[in-house]
Scaffold this motif. Structure first.
Motif, short mmCIF file in Angstrom:
data_model
loop_
_atom_site.label_atom_id
_atom_site.label_comp_id
_atom_site.label_asym_id
_atom_site.label_seq_id
_atom_site.Cartn_x
_atom_site.Cartn_y
_atom_site.Cartn_z
N GLN A 15 0.84 -1.21 0.00
CA GLN A 15 0.00 0.00 0.00
C GLN A 15 0.87 1.26 0.00
O GLN A 15 0.55 2.25 -0.65
N ILE A 16 1.97 1.17 0.75
CA ILE A 16 2.88 2.34 0.81
C ILE A 16 3.59 2.52 -0.53
O ILE A 16 3.64 3.62 -1.07
N ALA A 17 4.08 1.40 -1.08
CA ALA A 17 4.81 1.48 -2.35
C ALA A 17 3.90 1.96 -3.48
O ALA A 17 4.36 2.63 -4.41
N SER A 18 2.61 1.63 -3.40
CA SER A 18 1.71 2.07 -4.47
C SER A 18 1.03 3.40 -4.14
O SER A 18 0.06 3.81 -4.79
N LYS A 19 1.53 4.07 -3.11
CA LYS A 19 1.09 5.41 -2.70
C LYS A 19 -0.37 5.47 -2.25
O LYS A 19 -0.97 6.55 -2.23
N ASP A 20 -0.95 4.31 -1.87
CA ASP A 20 -2.30 4.33 -1.30
C ASP A 20 -2.29 5.04 0.04
O ASP A 20 -3.26 5.66 0.46
N ILE A 21 -1.15 4.85 0.73
CA ILE A 21 -0.99 5.48 2.05
C ILE A 21 0.49 5.84 2.16
O ILE A 21 1.34 5.14 1.61
N SER A 22 0.81 6.95 2.84
CA SER A 22 2.22 7.33 2.91
C SER A 22 2.88 6.69 4.13
O SER A 22 2.21 6.37 5.13
N GLU A 57 11.78 10.01 3.95
CA GLU A 57 12.76 9.56 2.94
C GLU A 57 12.18 8.44 2.09
O GLU A 57 12.39 8.40 0.87
N ILE A 58 11.46 7.52 2.73
CA ILE A 58 10.86 6.42 1.98
C ILE A 58 9.79 6.95 1.02
O ILE A 58 9.75 6.56 -0.15
N ASP A 59 8.96 7.86 1.50
CA ASP A 59 7.95 8.46 0.62
C ASP A 59 8.60 9.16 -0.57
O ASP A 59 8.11 9.06 -1.70
N ALA A 60 9.72 9.84 -0.30
CA ALA A 60 10.42 10.55 -1.38
C ALA A 60 10.97 9.56 -2.40
O ALA A 60 10.89 9.78 -3.61
N LYS A 61 11.52 8.45 -1.91
CA LYS A 61 12.05 7.41 -2.80
C LYS A 61 10.94 6.88 -3.71
O LYS A 61 11.15 6.70 -4.91
#
Lengths: 502, 95
Positions: A15-22, A57-61
């Motif tokens: 979910q995080i990797a697909s930007k469903d949730i940050s 940083e992970i969200d930015a990546k």
């Protein structure tokens, strides 16, 4: 109210990797829950600033389209005996209270390399000496279902962090039950791997021949993922095995499950015996073969443990001398006073008992009668397990003789506290893997757990069995039995495996 | 077996503890109880059984005699010391 199963960690990181949730909102939510449940005293320290920075940083990546790890953005709690430069590593003791470690434990490195984010360090019995988290220099942690009861120990804070769903996983160490028993007291999964599966580098040493790194999770799938990430050889810990976890055949067709007759006695709480009998019936119905085992040598395991482990403790803890790191007494005027006063002020009563017992069983005149004899008895215990595993593939037993007991009930009576470890220590003496699975509740709402034990290197098979036999072991009644108001009526808790549908 | 005050003093010395009288009294009782419990091994016959000192199935794992890269350098380690002077760990007089 409609409730659905929550995604596991693989789902969360997807979910995080697909930007469903940050990742930031995931970490923020965990930190908010940590604040909300402050009165349980789960954490020794929070890592809010670093955690939010790492999440950003992970969200930015992800925004840049870069590849992220299997735990990207997943928040976790770290038992306070894992060294890392984020915050102080105190082992919940006064003597290590000032320690800002320049090094990072191998297990922590592996988790962080996959993008996991440590939100705080969890409370424990000082130096992992204890079965209730009451021996912490910072005060006890409360049980997740009843604040007047113990969290179990020594990894009590980690177990409660996962049980209250502050984080989906937490690290622990298990020298004689310190992961499995608090997992059982709080209704979560707790795994102690085969000795040598995960590196102990950077973990505060207790008893080197039984110490193991392991985890708390809300389901066996998450446990499997963590084992895949953390198992393997480490040149900084010469007692690590080459990775066998990810390469072993995990599923076994119609495994035979052993139950130990010797544990079916009045010393075991009736609710625990009832749960075991029920689960054995369920397993039979589901087609598993049940084998009765007689293991008379196990009755000596607790005495063996409380000889061997204090002996190793007395040696491992002699390094804490107030000279090179940690606390030094300001009142010491000579070198020998630095040792004496720093150690006397810096250790908790239970640390002192174990160090002194260790020095007793190792001292001349008593070595043969206690230490050597215990190491021979240890051989008998290992042989008994080897014989048992000729007749069955796994063994199912209680984790401890009682559900969570009251705060203050046993802390001043070391022998009665030690008795709580009677069913968890034998497997550490033999170096075997064992998984605590939550199986139900007492009528008053306390969690009950059982452990699945397997031969050395059967780690993947144990976790697969927990997935495979999940329904038979957990029972079908999950929602009804768990959805109830907190004991004090101010918090509403639910099964961590579920979430409300908004 | 009976744990005497003298035994407690000896064990405190081996353990490098400066104990108060109150601590000695409670430790004496606790150790008495613990040793009472572990002494149940007396009834177990272990004649002819080899001791097990470790459960790791390998021994003598060799590697090249080379220093592996370390995360912490001399300065980082020295900085952990409670007292320092001239880049050395400071301790009170030895004698």
């Amino acid at each position: 109210m409609l409730r659905l199963l929550k995604p596991n960690m693989k789902g969360m990181s997807m979910q995080i990797a697909s930007k469903d949730i940050s990742a930031v909102s995931m970490v923020k939510a965990a930190l908010e829950k940590a604040e909300k449940y402050q009165d349980y005293h789960v954490f020794v320290s929070l890592n809010s600033e670093n955690a939010l920075k790492k999440a950003a940083e992970i969200d930015a990546k992800i925004a840049r389209g870069e590849k992220v790890g299997r735990l990207a953005g997943v928040p976790y709690a770290l038992k306070d005996n894992f060294l890392s430069p984020e915050g102080k590593t105190t082992a919940s003791s006064k003597i290590l209270e000032p320690l800002e470690s320049p090094i990072t434990a191998t297990a922590v490195k592996k988790l962080e390399a996959e993008g996991a984010i440590m939100i705080g360090r969890t409370n424990m019995d000082s130096f992992a000496h204890g079965s209730s988290t009451e021996n912490s220099y910072f005060g006890p942690t409360s049980n997740s279902k009843d604040k007047a009861r113990v969290a179990g120990g020594s990894s009590g804070g980690s177990a409660v962090a996962v049980a209250l769903d502050i984080v989906p996983f937490a690290t622990g160490t298990d020298t004689g039950g310190s992961i499995r028993q608090p997992a059982s007291f709080n209704g979560v999964y707790g795994f102690k791997p085969t000795y040598g599966t995960i590196s102990r580098y950077g973990v505060v040493a207790m008893a080197s021949s039984t110490d193991c790194v392991g985890f708390f999770t809300q389901n066996p799938e998450d446990m499997d993922l963590l084992m895949q990430i953390c198992a393997g050889q480490d040149s900084y810990d010469m007692t690590t095995l080459p990775d066998f976890y990810t390469t072993t055949q995990s599923r076994q067709d119609s495994p035979r499950i052993g139950i130990i007759k010797d544990f079916d006695n009045d010393a075991v709480h009736p609710e625990i015996r009832r749960a075991l009998t029920e689960k054995v019936d369920e397993l039979k119905k589901a087609g598993y073969e049940i084998v009765e085992l007689s293991m008379p040598a196990l009755k000596y395991a607790l005495a063996v443990y409380y000889i061997v482990v204090p002996a190793e403790v007395s040696s491992n803890l002699s390094r804490h001398d107030g000279i090179r790191y940690g606390y030094r007494s300001a009142e010491a005027e000579t070198l020998s006073e630095v040792y004496g006063k720093s150690r006397s002020d810096g250790f908790m009563p239970e640390n002192k008992r174990r160090i002194m017992i260790g020095n007793f069983v190792l001292s001349s005149g008593f070595y043969d009668a206690y230490y050597l004899k215990a190491q021979k008895a240890r051989t008998l215990i290992i042989q008994e397990y080897a014989k048992a595993f000729e007749k069955c593939d796994f063994i199912l037993t209680p984790v401890s003789p009682n559900p969570a007991f009251k705060l203050g009930e046993k802390v001043n009576d070391p022998v009665s506290m030690y008795m709580e470890d009677v069913m968890s220590v034998p497997i550490n003496l033999a170096g075997l893997p064992s998984l605590t699975i939550p199986v139900g509740k007492t009528p008053e709402g306390l969690d009950l757990g059982l452990q699945i034990i397997g031969p050395r290197r059967s780690d993947a098979a144990i976790i697969a069995l927990a997935m495979q036999a999940g329904d038979a072991l957990r029972g079908p009644a999950a929602p009804a039995r768990i959805l109830r108001d907190g004991v004090d009526g101010d918090t509403k808790r639910q099964d961590p495996r579920e979430e409300e549908v908004k | 077996m009976n744990i005497t005050e003298k035994d407690i003093d000896h064990l405190a010395e081996l353990s490098n503890f400066s104990l108060s009288e109150a601590e000695k009294t409670s430790l004496r009782q606790d150790l008495q109880n613990i040793i009472g419990y572990i002494s149940q091994l007396d009834e177990l016959d272990v004649s002819g059984v080899e001791p097990t000192y470790q459960v790791f199935e390998m021994e003598n794992i060799w590697r090249e005699d080379k220093i592996l890269p370390q995360e912490a350098d001399r300065e980082a380690l020295l900085n952990l010391a409670p007292a320092m002077t001239d880049n050395q760990i400071k301790v009170p007089k030895v004698l």
